[in-house]
Scaffold this motif. Structure first.
Motif, PDB file in Angstrom:
ATOM      1  N   HIS A 150       9.179 -39.994  18.220  1.00  0.00           N
ATOM      2  CA  HIS A 150       9.747 -38.710  17.801  1.00  0.00           C
ATOM      3  C   HIS A 150      10.118 -38.708  16.320  1.00  0.00           C
ATOM      4  N   GLY A 151      10.298 -39.889  15.748  1.00  0.00           N
ATOM      5  CA  GLY A 151      10.444 -39.945  14.293  1.00  0.00           C
ATOM      6  C   GLY A 151       9.194 -39.437  13.600  1.00  0.00           C
TER       7      GLY A 151
ATOM      8  N   VAL B 219      -2.051 -43.399  20.233  1.00  0.00           N
ATOM      9  CA  VAL B 219      -1.686 -42.051  20.654  1.00  0.00           C
ATOM     10  C   VAL B 219      -1.720 -41.113  19.448  1.00  0.00           C
ATOM     11  N   THR B 220      -1.138 -41.548  18.336  1.00  0.00           N
ATOM     12  CA  THR B 220      -1.149 -40.729  17.125  1.00  0.00           C
ATOM     13  C   THR B 220      -2.570 -40.469  16.659  1.00  0.00           C
ATOM     14  N   TRP B 221      -3.391 -41.509  16.618  1.00  0.00           N
ATOM     15  CA  TRP B 221      -4.776 -41.360  16.140  1.00  0.00           C
ATOM     16  C   TRP B 221      -5.619 -40.530  17.095  1.00  0.00           C
ATOM     17  N   SER B 222      -5.246 -40.502  18.374  1.00  0.00           N
ATOM     18  CA  SER B 222      -5.984 -39.677  19.328  1.00  0.00           C
ATOM     19  C   SER B 222      -5.859 -38.197  19.000  1.00  0.00           C
ATOM     20  N   ILE B 223      -4.766 -37.810  18.371  1.00  0.00           N
ATOM     21  CA  ILE B 223      -4.626 -36.415  17.931  1.00  0.00           C
ATOM     22  C   ILE B 223      -5.683 -36.106  16.882  1.00  0.00           C
ATOM     23  N   ASN B 224      -5.952 -37.072  16.003  1.00  0.00           N
ATOM     24  CA  ASN B 224      -6.974 -36.881  14.972  1.00  0.00           C
ATOM     25  C   ASN B 224      -8.377 -36.842  15.555  1.00  0.00           C
ATOM     26  N   SER B 225      -8.633 -37.679  16.555  1.00  0.00           N
ATOM     27  CA  SER B 225      -9.992 -37.820  17.078  1.00  0.00           C
ATOM     28  C   SER B 225     -10.224 -36.938  18.299  1.00  0.00           C
ATOM     29  N   ILE B 226      -9.574 -37.254  19.403  1.00  0.00           N
ATOM     30  CA  ILE B 226      -9.826 -36.542  20.657  1.00  0.00           C
ATOM     31  C   ILE B 226      -9.492 -35.059  20.553  1.00  0.00           C
ATOM     32  N   CYS B 227      -8.365 -34.740  19.938  1.00  0.00           N
ATOM     33  CA  CYS B 227      -7.919 -33.336  19.882  1.00  0.00           C
ATOM     34  C   CYS B 227      -8.708 -32.495  18.886  1.00  0.00           C
ATOM     35  N   HIS B 228      -9.637 -33.096  18.162  1.00  0.00           N
ATOM     36  CA  HIS B 228     -10.514 -32.308  17.282  1.00  0.00           C
ATOM     37  C   HIS B 228     -11.945 -32.297  17.798  1.00  0.00           C
ATOM     38  N   VAL B 229     -12.124 -32.774  19.030  1.00  0.00           N
ATOM     39  CA  VAL B 229     -13.450 -32.745  19.650  1.00  0.00           C
ATOM     40  C   VAL B 229     -13.419 -31.979  20.966  1.00  0.00           C
TER      41      VAL B 229
ATOM     42  N   TRP C 192      -3.328 -34.247  28.889  1.00  0.00           N
ATOM     43  CA  TRP C 192      -2.886 -35.555  29.361  1.00  0.00           C
ATOM     44  C   TRP C 192      -2.290 -36.422  28.252  1.00  0.00           C
ATOM     45  N   LEU C 193      -2.469 -36.016  26.998  1.00  0.00           N
ATOM     46  CA  LEU C 193      -1.851 -36.733  25.883  1.00  0.00           C
ATOM     47  C   LEU C 193      -0.441 -36.228  25.572  1.00  0.00           C
ATOM     48  N   ALA C 194      -0.063 -35.078  26.150  1.00  0.00           N
ATOM     49  CA  ALA C 194       1.207 -34.443  25.779  1.00  0.00           C
ATOM     50  C   ALA C 194       2.429 -35.319  26.039  1.00  0.00           C
ATOM     51  N   PRO C 195       2.563 -35.973  27.207  1.00  0.00           N
ATOM     52  CA  PRO C 195       3.777 -36.775  27.433  1.00  0.00           C
ATOM     53  C   PRO C 195       3.932 -37.919  26.448  1.00  0.00           C
ATOM     54  N   LEU C 196       2.847 -38.643  26.163  1.00  0.00           N
ATOM     55  CA  LEU C 196       2.935 -39.784  25.253  1.00  0.00           C
ATOM     56  C   LEU C 196       3.031 -39.363  23.795  1.00  0.00           C
ATOM     57  N   SER C 197       2.531 -38.168  23.451  1.00  0.00           N
ATOM     58  CA  SER C 197       2.509 -37.734  22.054  1.00  0.00           C
ATOM     59  C   SER C 197       3.678 -36.840  21.686  1.00  0.00           C
ATOM     60  N   GLY C 198       4.610 -36.635  22.590  1.00  0.00           N
ATOM     61  CA  GLY C 198       5.753 -35.782  22.291  1.00  0.00           C
ATOM     62  C   GLY C 198       5.392 -34.325  22.094  1.00  0.00           C
ATOM     63  N   GLY C 199       4.277 -33.890  22.730  1.00  0.00           N
ATOM     64  CA  GLY C 199       3.851 -32.500  22.606  1.00  0.00           C
ATOM     65  C   GLY C 199       2.872 -32.245  21.483  1.00  0.00           C
ATOM     66  N   GLU C 200       2.485 -33.272  20.746  1.00  0.00           N
ATOM     67  CA  GLU C 200       1.580 -33.082  19.610  1.00  0.00           C
ATOM     68  C   GLU C 200       0.164 -32.710  20.034  1.00  0.00           C
TER      69      GLU C 200
ATOM     70  N   SER D 186       8.300 -32.432  24.302  1.00  0.00           N
ATOM     71  CA  SER D 186       9.614 -33.059  24.172  1.00  0.00           C
ATOM     72  C   SER D 186      10.151 -32.966  22.750  1.00  0.00           C
ATOM     73  N   SER D 187       9.276 -32.922  21.762  1.00  0.00           N
ATOM     74  CA  SER D 187       9.728 -32.802  20.374  1.00  0.00           C
ATOM     75  C   SER D 187      10.433 -31.465  20.156  1.00  0.00           C
ATOM     76  N   ALA D 188       9.861 -30.402  20.686  1.00  0.00           N
ATOM     77  CA  ALA D 188      10.487 -29.084  20.559  1.00  0.00           C
ATOM     78  C   ALA D 188      11.820 -29.044  21.284  1.00  0.00           C
ATOM     79  N   ARG D 189      11.896 -29.706  22.429  1.00  0.00           N
ATOM     80  CA  ARG D 189      13.144 -29.722  23.181  1.00  0.00           C
ATOM     81  C   ARG D 189      14.240 -30.435  22.400  1.00  0.00           C
ATOM     82  N   LEU D 190      13.890 -31.522  21.719  1.00  0.00           N
ATOM     83  CA  LEU D 190      14.880 -32.233  20.912  1.00  0.00           C
ATOM     84  C   LEU D 190      15.289 -31.404  19.698  1.00  0.00           C
ATOM     85  N   ILE D 191      14.357 -30.703  19.079  1.00  0.00           N
ATOM     86  CA  ILE D 191      14.706 -29.819  17.959  1.00  0.00           C
ATOM     87  C   ILE D 191      15.681 -28.746  18.443  1.00  0.00           C
TER      88      ILE D 191
END
Length: 313
Positions: A66-67, A222-232, A249-257, A281-286
């Motif tokens: 979440h940082g 998980v972070t890099w999957s946003i760059n790769s998987i989420c752009h394909v 399926w990446l949402a829980p591990l990626s904090g909603g990213e 979860s990131s939005a919930r913490l905000i």
């Protein structure tokens, strides 16, 4: 020396290329956790992981993850909200614990990504080499991890002058080696002392491996999957000028990213999972930080803005 070279043209999107020393550092902090993830399969089979390791690893993952998502991404890169100074510093430190670089460098690269998303100039587009299957496989590897070894350094004076002017963030960036050291050593100390309060070397090494190396390796991918998987792949309920998609399926591990389509349709929105059932979860913490008075001017989803962007390309 490299900083002087970057400063030659403050309008250029990027400056000097990564040197050998930079690539060695990336190799150490990317390669070793990655190897740990692979080795963990064999270790888990033959030895196992303790519940102490899992608890310590989960706590460290949540803090560092979440940082990145709340701090590095939504606050510092996109200004989705404003944070009180203690929260701002805490988020910068927490993000640094993910071992993905300092906050200023991370935000500069990500702002460049949004300017050139899935076009020439994007530092990590999986479409870099073309649309054929071989080209896309190569592009996925590039977007996932390859770019970290051969990415021209983003011109920080062009992309993040606001962060460069922030003395707190500059100081946290200077503290990066100590924060990274704590991210590795902290779990080992916690594991070694947990229980009897006396030092247990075996438990310390176990926690270092699972809650340190494996946890960081998992968070990296998980972070890099946003760059790769989420752009394909993924659904695209909102219009964007790139190929960003939602991968549930990446949402829980990626904090909603991984609700990435809305993010590219409306980058400054503090919530990425805006549709029913989309865990963020990131939005919930905000939201919690706002209620506590630690965050203000939060850019929550606007119904008119969402309606204007609805409809896949």
């Amino acid at each position: 020396m490299a900083e002087q070279a970057v400063a030659v043209d403050t309008n250029a999107p990027w400056g000097v290329r990564m040197g050998i020393g930079d690539r060695v550092i990336v190799g150490i902090f990317v390669g070793i956790p990655f190897i740990a993830v692979i080795v963990s399969v064999a270790v888990l089979w033959g030895w196992g992981v303790t519940w102490h390791d899992l608890v310590i690893g989960a706590v460290m993952y949540v803090i560092a993850g979440h940082g990145i998502t709340i701090g590095y991404h939504r606050l510092f890169t996109h200004k989705a909200f404003k944070a009180a100074r203690p929260l701002k510093v805490a988020l910068a430190v927490a993000g640094t614990m993910a071992v993905e670089g300092d906050v200023i460098t991370w935000a500069a690269d990500h702002r460049r990504h949004h300017q050139f998303s899935d076009r020439p100039g994007d530092p990590h587009s999986p479409w870099r080499f073309g649309k054929t299957v071989p080209a896309l496989v190569k592009g996925m590897i590039w977007a996932h991890v390859g770019w970290t070894f051969n990415n021209p350094k983003t011109n920080q004076r062009r992309y993040v002058p606001d962060l460069l002017a922030d003395a707190d963030l500059r100081r946290v960036a200077q503290w990066q080696p100590l924060i990274v050291l704590f991210s590795f050593a902290g779990p080992a100390v916690a594991g070694g002392l947990w229980g009897s309060g006396t030092w247990d070397g075996g438990a310390a090494w176990s926690a270092f491996f699972w809650a340190g190396l494996v946890r960081i390796g998992l968070l990296h991918h998980v972070t890099w999957s946003i760059n790769s998987i989420c752009h394909v792949g993924g659904e695209r309920p909102f219009r964007s000028r790139d190929r960003s998609g939602n991968v549930w399926w990446l949402a829980p591990l990626s904090g909603g990213e991984s609700w990435h389509n809305l993010h590219h349709a409306d980058p400054t929105c503090a919530r990425h999972g805006v549709l029913r059932g989309q865990l963020d979860s990131s939005a919930r913490l905000i939201w919690l930080f706002e209620r506590l008075g630690w965050a203000r001017d939060v850019r929550w989803p606007d119904e008119q803005r969402l309606a204007a962007r609805a409809g896949a390309d």
